[in-house]
Design an enzyme around this catalytic site. Structure first.
Site, PDB file in Angstrom:
ATOM      1  CG  HIS A  99      -2.121  -0.904   0.972  1.00 29.59           C
ATOM      2  ND1 HIS A  99      -2.799  -1.538   1.967  1.00 29.59           N
ATOM      3  CD2 HIS A  99      -2.721  -1.271  -0.172  1.00 29.59           C
ATOM      4  CE1 HIS A  99      -3.789  -2.245   1.451  1.00 29.59           C
ATOM      5  NE2 HIS A  99      -3.747  -2.110   0.152  1.00 29.59           N
ATOM      6  CG  ASP A 134      -7.576 -13.987 -24.468  1.00 32.86           C
ATOM      7  OD1 ASP A 134      -6.813 -14.775 -23.878  1.00 32.86           O
ATOM      8  OD2 ASP A 134      -8.572 -13.479 -23.939  1.00 32.86           O
TER       9      ASP A 134
HETATM   10  C1  PEP Z   1      -7.886  -9.377 -24.428  1.00 35.25           C
HETATM   11  O1  PEP Z   1      -7.901 -10.600 -24.515  1.00 35.25           O
HETATM   12  O2  PEP Z   1      -7.061  -8.652 -25.021  1.00 35.25           O
HETATM   13  C2  PEP Z   1      -8.865  -8.697 -23.570  1.00 35.25           C
HETATM   14  C3  PEP Z   1      -8.953  -7.379 -23.548  1.00 35.25           C
HETATM   15  O3  PEP Z   1      -9.624  -9.459 -22.766  1.00 35.25           O
HETATM   16  P1  PEP Z   1      -9.154 -10.129 -21.395  1.00 35.25           P
HETATM   17  O4  PEP Z   1      -7.799  -9.581 -21.069  1.00 35.25           O
HETATM   18  O5  PEP Z   1     -10.187  -9.790 -20.393  1.00 35.25           O
HETATM   19  O6  PEP Z   1      -9.116 -11.593 -21.737  1.00 35.25           O
HETATM   20 MG    MG Z   2      -9.608 -11.748 -23.848  1.00 33.12          MG
END
Ligand code: PEP
Ligand code: MG
Length: 827
Positions: A458, A718
């Protein structure tokens, strides 16, 4: 600082060879969170250049200086191999003590180890024991048993002597001590290194290490014999020669750490009497005098009184503190913001733990006074938390101590002391509780240097909010730095420089002024649009989880919300939120957004986010399993509850609905049908329906997906993991999941091209959007919107305002054509 716990002790291990033994020890360090997995290779690399067998079947593998940035915090792991493993020239090691040391905290450990080695039966005991705690207590910072005494330096008539102050940033550790011993052995004379009342035979590595000498210790080099003078001179020479090597090593380690964070320092001194290294916790440079913060500790006498009255007094103190914390929370919210205020809400929660009061009452009933009882219970809890390897939980120990002391202060009628300052000061402390931090006289505090803690503590969070440069985990050497020293703190690099030259100070002053101006300019301009120098505007939005974060994002300069992650509404609870609860939350979002763009993503559960109460079957590869839209299509109870809530909320303000993890065109058709049905059920308005582009199949076939949706938002997190086949959470590989990889950029380029061709709006909501270089490339590729964490908004906007679209288009073309992410970064 805690360096060894029983979790990091492996008893009666088997290892076919030295490498396997080192890997076992390395794995313990990784699992305990002390090191990045890459540091295990560094442990192995060291064996190729040095012999880490200390003697008496004890080996101390440790990594290379250049890899020190892979150490998260100082820690030690012990592997006991009773039958021994061949280490060096057939000599066996039976106790493998692997050390990951950020600075000099391990010197004390070497000292204890080498003392133990002077008593072979002690080492034998550690090699044979079945009790990990025995090893921990023998090596821990505060040994349970009294430390083995060092030989005392009696008056000893030397033929030659000299005095020298150790100036190695990391103290006298194994590498320089080996060189000292090598030089000493060349002489016939007996040579002693004296530190205070202790001395060591300079020819014995273990003796030297048992001195536990750290930077700043004054050492006496004394020799007796025919070549005493030459021996002392040679010793002095090697000691001094190594100084520059040691300084350079520490400097290199720091530069590597910076390179790992991909940032160049704005300022480095040519000359400093001492440099103290830690971890950067809040960026920026500041100049001031060191002021040591003495923590307020209560010296409690056990004064039992009337059991009922004592119990009531304690309960009243707890209630009073809870009320005071509510006031503090409100004050902090208006002064600093919601996330800082949350610290005090968390403190109130801690005090709400009925077990705390109950346990203290039990102590009162056993005949103890209320203050003693309370302190006893808090101390036990704090120690338990501190013993956990998880740094997040260990950080909570500071919070508990903080609230515990508040209650004690109230019970005893003691008010907190306030430090009196009258000049720019860099506060040095072992640790600061959030309450301590808020008590600081901000007119004069310019930086915080903490010997313990971690970047997620913190103190670090508050320092960032207050805009104070801060470093943490700087080790015990920091606490030894003299009060009042002139110092420069660099929170970006994670260092404090003492007594720098006048010319350095002048340059530092200029950098401090420039940084302050840049910060002010960034803050000033955060609401200006991200319009390139040739007039092209990109929409800048934020990724949020709730209305509070959305309000904070707008305040930080965001023009909309490009991604509301609704899965957070489902986490950390026992049942799913029902339609009404979700409706209220989405409606509140529309109210906060007041007509600004708002994209709400449907539940993205699976992969890294799991919800126990949904009872979803376990999967071998959850990232490739039933997650996102795939789950919603099989769990229509969840889908309809959420869609109905969204369509009801959409009556109060604009909302776009976005589906994650779409792979097939058929899924879009099915989802659209469900949307139409849910909308009809609640008589909702027409709402744009879009998808995340995060599966490579969609990016590759974007031309066939674009006509089916109202918008795209590219999830680069992703998309990167699926394109590169690297689990974004993999401990060894995640760092390679680099969204600037040209393969990922090529897929993004293809998506944007297809979107443009069909007139489909396209944004980006993955991490790449919040990186100034990534944002420039994405703008060059032609995206309409970038959505990111609120704290990145102002700097991304500024980066885009500083360049023309034409230049960013050229940059993007070159990035897509590059071969590696490094080449992209070098553009
Ligand atoms: C991604 O996959 O880029 C995204 C924005 O979704 P998350 O990070 O929630 O999987
Ligand atoms: Mg994602």
């Amino acid at each position: 600082m805690e360096t060894i716990t029983s979790k990091c002790v492996l008893l009666n291990a088997q290892a076919p060879d030295k490498s396997a033994a080192i890997r076992l020890a390395g794995q313990l360090l990784v699992e305990a969170g002390y090191i990045e997995p890459g540091y295990v290779d560094s442990l192995l690399k060291r064996e190729q250049v040095a012999n880490t067998l200390l003697g008496a079947t004890v080996a101390i593998p440790h990594g290379m200086v250049d890899d020190r940035h892979l150490i998260r915090r100082t820690g030690v792991a012990v592997v006991q191999i009773r039958k021994g493993v061949s280490w060096k020239d057939g000599e066996p090691a039976r106790l493998i003590v692997a050390i990951a040391a950020q600075s000099d905290e391990h010197i004390a450990l070497l000292r204890r180890l080498t003392r133990l080695m002077q008593r072979p039966e002690s080492i034998e005991m550690l090699v044979e024991t079945d009790d990990p705690e025995l090893i921990v207590s023998a090596l821990a910072d505060v040994p349970a048993a009294p430390a083995f005494p060092a030989p005392v330096a009696l008056p000893w008539p030397a033929d030659a002597e000299a005095t020298w102050t150790l100036d190695y940033p990391n103290g006298l550790h194994a590498r320089p001590a080996t060189r000292w011993a090598e030089v000493a052995k060349r002489f016939a004379s007996e040579i002693r290194i004296v530190k205070g009342l202790e001395f060591a035979d300079a020819k014995a590595l273990t003796g030297l290490l048992s001195l536990g000498a750290t930077r700043g210790d004054t050492l006496n080099i004394a020799a007796r014999g025919s070549d005493a003078r030459r021996a002392v001179d040679a010793m002095l020479e090697v000691m001094q020669t190594l100084s520059s090597e040691e300084q350079a090593d520490a400097e290199r380690a720091r530069r590597n750490a910076m390179a790992a964070r991909r940032q160049a320092p704005d300022w480095l001194p040519e000359q400093a009497s001492q440099t103290l290294y830690g971890l950067g916790a809040s960026p920026g440079l500041a100049i001031g005098r060191l002021v040591h913060h003495a923590a307020q500790r209560f010296d409690i006498e056990d004064q039992p009184g009337d059991v009922i009255a004592d119990g009531e007094a304690l309960e009243a103190a707890v209630l009073k503190v809870r009320d005071a914390l509510s006031v503090l929370e409100a004050e902090t919210r208006s002064r600093l913001g919601a996330s800082e205020a949350a610290i005090f809400a968390a403190h109130r929660e801690l005090l709400g733990d009925a077990e705390l009061l109950r346990d203290a009452m039990v102590q009162i009933l056993r005949g103890h006074g209320p203050a003693w009882a309370w302190q006893h219970v808090i101390k036990a809890r704090v120690e338990k938390l501190q013993s956990l390897a998880d740094p997040l939980l260990a950080a909570r120990a500071t919070d508990l101590r903080d609230v515990g002391e508040r209650v004690l202060g109230t019970l005893l009628g003691v008010t907190r002391q306030r430090m009196v300052l009258n000049a720019p000061s860099i506060l040095v402390a072992e640790d600061l509780t959030p309450s301590d931090t808020l008590q600081l006289d901000m007119r004069f505090i310019v930086g915080l240097a903490i010997s313990g803690g971690g970047p997620t503590s913190h103190t670090a969070i508050l320092a960032r909010t207050l805009g104070l440069p801060a470093i943490v985990a700087a080790g015990s050497a920091l606490l030894a730095a003299p009060e009042g020293s002139q110092a420069v703190i660099d929170g970006s690099v994670g260092a404090v420089y003492l007594n720098v030259a006048r010319a350095d100070l002048d340059r530092a002053e200029a950098v401090v002024a420039a940084q302050a101006a840049a910060r002010a300019a960034l803050r000033e301009s955060r609401h200006q649009p991200a319009e390139t120098t040739d007039g092209h505007r990109v929409e800048i939005a934020a990724n949020v989880a709730n209305a509070k974060q959305a309000a904070a994002a707008i305040e930080a300069g965001a023009e909309g919300v490009g991604l509301m992650r609704t899965e957070f509404l489902f986490l950390e609870r026992d049942t799913a939120p029902d339609e009404d609860e979700q409706y209220r939350i989405y409606r509140e979002m529309t109210e906060v957004m007041a007509g600004r763009p708002l994209i709400i993503r449907t539940l993205d559960i699976g992969g890294d986010k799991q919800v126990p109460y949904l009872n979803l079957p376990a999967e071998e590869n959850p990232f490739l399993g039933v997650r996102g839209a795939r789950l919603l299509l099989t769990r229509q109870d969840l889908l309809y509850t959420q869609l109905r809530a969204l369509y009801r909320a959409a009556k109060h303000g604009p909302i776009k609905i976005m589906f994650p993890m779409v792979t097939h065109t058929g899924e879009i058709e099915a989802l659209r049908t469900h949307c139409a049905r849910a909308r009809a059920q609640v008589d909702g308005p027409v709402v744009p329906i879009g998808i995340m582009v995060e599966v490579p199949a969609v990016a590759v076939m974007a031309d066939r997906f674009a006509p089916l949706v109202d918008f795209f938002s590219i999830g680069t997190n992703d998309l990167t993991q699926y394109t590169l086949a690297i689990d974004r959470q993999h401990p060894d590989l995640a760092a390679q999941a680099d969204s600037l990889h040209p393969a990922v950029l090529t897929l993004i380029a293809n998506t944007v091209r297809a979107a443009k061709a069909s007139g489909t709006w396209v944004g980006v909501c993955g991490g790449l959007a919040g990186d100034p270089l990534g944002a420039r490339i994405l703008t060059g590729l032609g995206v309409d919107e970038l959505s990111m964490s609120a704290q990145d908004v102002a700097s991304v906007k500024a980066a885009l305002r500083g360049e023309s679209l034409a230049a960013m288009q050229t940059l993007a073309e070159r990035a897509v054509a590059a071969t590696t992410p490094e080449a992209v970064r070098a553009l």
